[in-house]
Scaffold this motif. Structure first.
Motif, short mmCIF file in Angstrom:
data_model
loop_
_atom_site.label_atom_id
_atom_site.label_comp_id
_atom_site.label_asym_id
_atom_site.label_seq_id
_atom_site.Cartn_x
_atom_site.Cartn_y
_atom_site.Cartn_z
N TRP A 1 9.67 -22.68 10.93
CA TRP A 1 9.29 -21.33 11.37
C TRP A 1 8.06 -21.45 12.23
CZ3 TRP A 1 4.73 -18.64 10.89
CH2 TRP A 1 4.77 -17.32 11.33
N PRO A 2 7.94 -20.65 13.25
CA PRO A 2 8.98 -19.82 13.87
C PRO A 2 9.85 -20.67 14.79
CG PRO A 2 6.91 -19.54 15.05
CD PRO A 2 6.65 -20.49 13.91
N GLY B 1 9.99 -12.17 12.81
CA GLY B 1 11.08 -13.10 12.52
C GLY B 1 11.85 -12.74 11.27
N GLN C 1 3.02 -21.87 8.17
CA GLN C 1 4.09 -22.67 8.76
C GLN C 1 4.38 -23.90 7.88
OE1 GLN C 1 3.26 -24.50 12.65
NE2 GLN C 1 5.31 -23.91 13.31
N ALA D 1 10.75 -25.71 15.84
CA ALA D 1 9.69 -24.73 15.61
C ALA D 1 8.68 -24.76 16.73
CB ALA D 1 9.00 -25.02 14.29
N VAL E 1 10.89 -12.62 8.22
CA VAL E 1 10.64 -13.62 7.18
C VAL E 1 9.60 -13.12 6.17
CG1 VAL E 1 10.20 -16.10 6.82
CG2 VAL E 1 10.87 -15.29 9.07
#
Length: 127
Positions: free
Chosen positions: A76-77, A25, A66, A89, A27
């Motif tokens: 997220w995600p 992702g 998370q 999410a 991130v």
């Protein structure tokens, strides 16, 4: 070479799986990697107290990260399945169990195993 005990193996695997999902992702910034490390440290104590829970660690670390991301970055995600409506999410299921998956509750589908989000970017997903 010294062998790694099963508890450390489960922690290393959990770290790798969550980092893979973060990287998928895009991130995986340094402060986010620190969140993963913090969770692994906390879960090390937890799994030392309850060794039978070793197979649950990946899902727990994913949930910890998370939750930490929600406070600083947002959800997220994000669900790659639902193309319309509010972005939402994915959630980890089972919350405490082996073989954790990212699940979309709106669509009612398993999207990917924790650690496999990179392979779930688009297309249809087997349940």
């Amino acid at each position: 070479m010294e062998s790694i005990n099963p508890l450390e193996q489960s922690l290393h695997a959990a770290r790798a799986r969550v980092l893979a999902d973060l990287a998928a992702g895009e991130v995986a910034a340094a402060d986010v990697v620190s969140m993963v490390e913090d969770s692994v440290v906390q879960r090390r104590w937890w799994v030392e107290q309850w060794p039978e829970g070793a197979e649950f660690v990946a899902g727990l670390v994913a949930q910890d990260v998370q939750d930490a991301l929600l406070e600083t970055y947002g959800r997220w995600p994000l669900c790659p399945v639902c193309g319309s409506g509010d972005p939402h999410a994915l959630e980890v299921e089972p919350e405490l169990g082996p073989d954790p998956h990212w699940v979309c509750h709106k669509a009612g589908v398993k999207v990917a195993a924790v650690g496999s989000l990179g392979t779930a970017a688009g297309g249809t997903f087997p349940s």
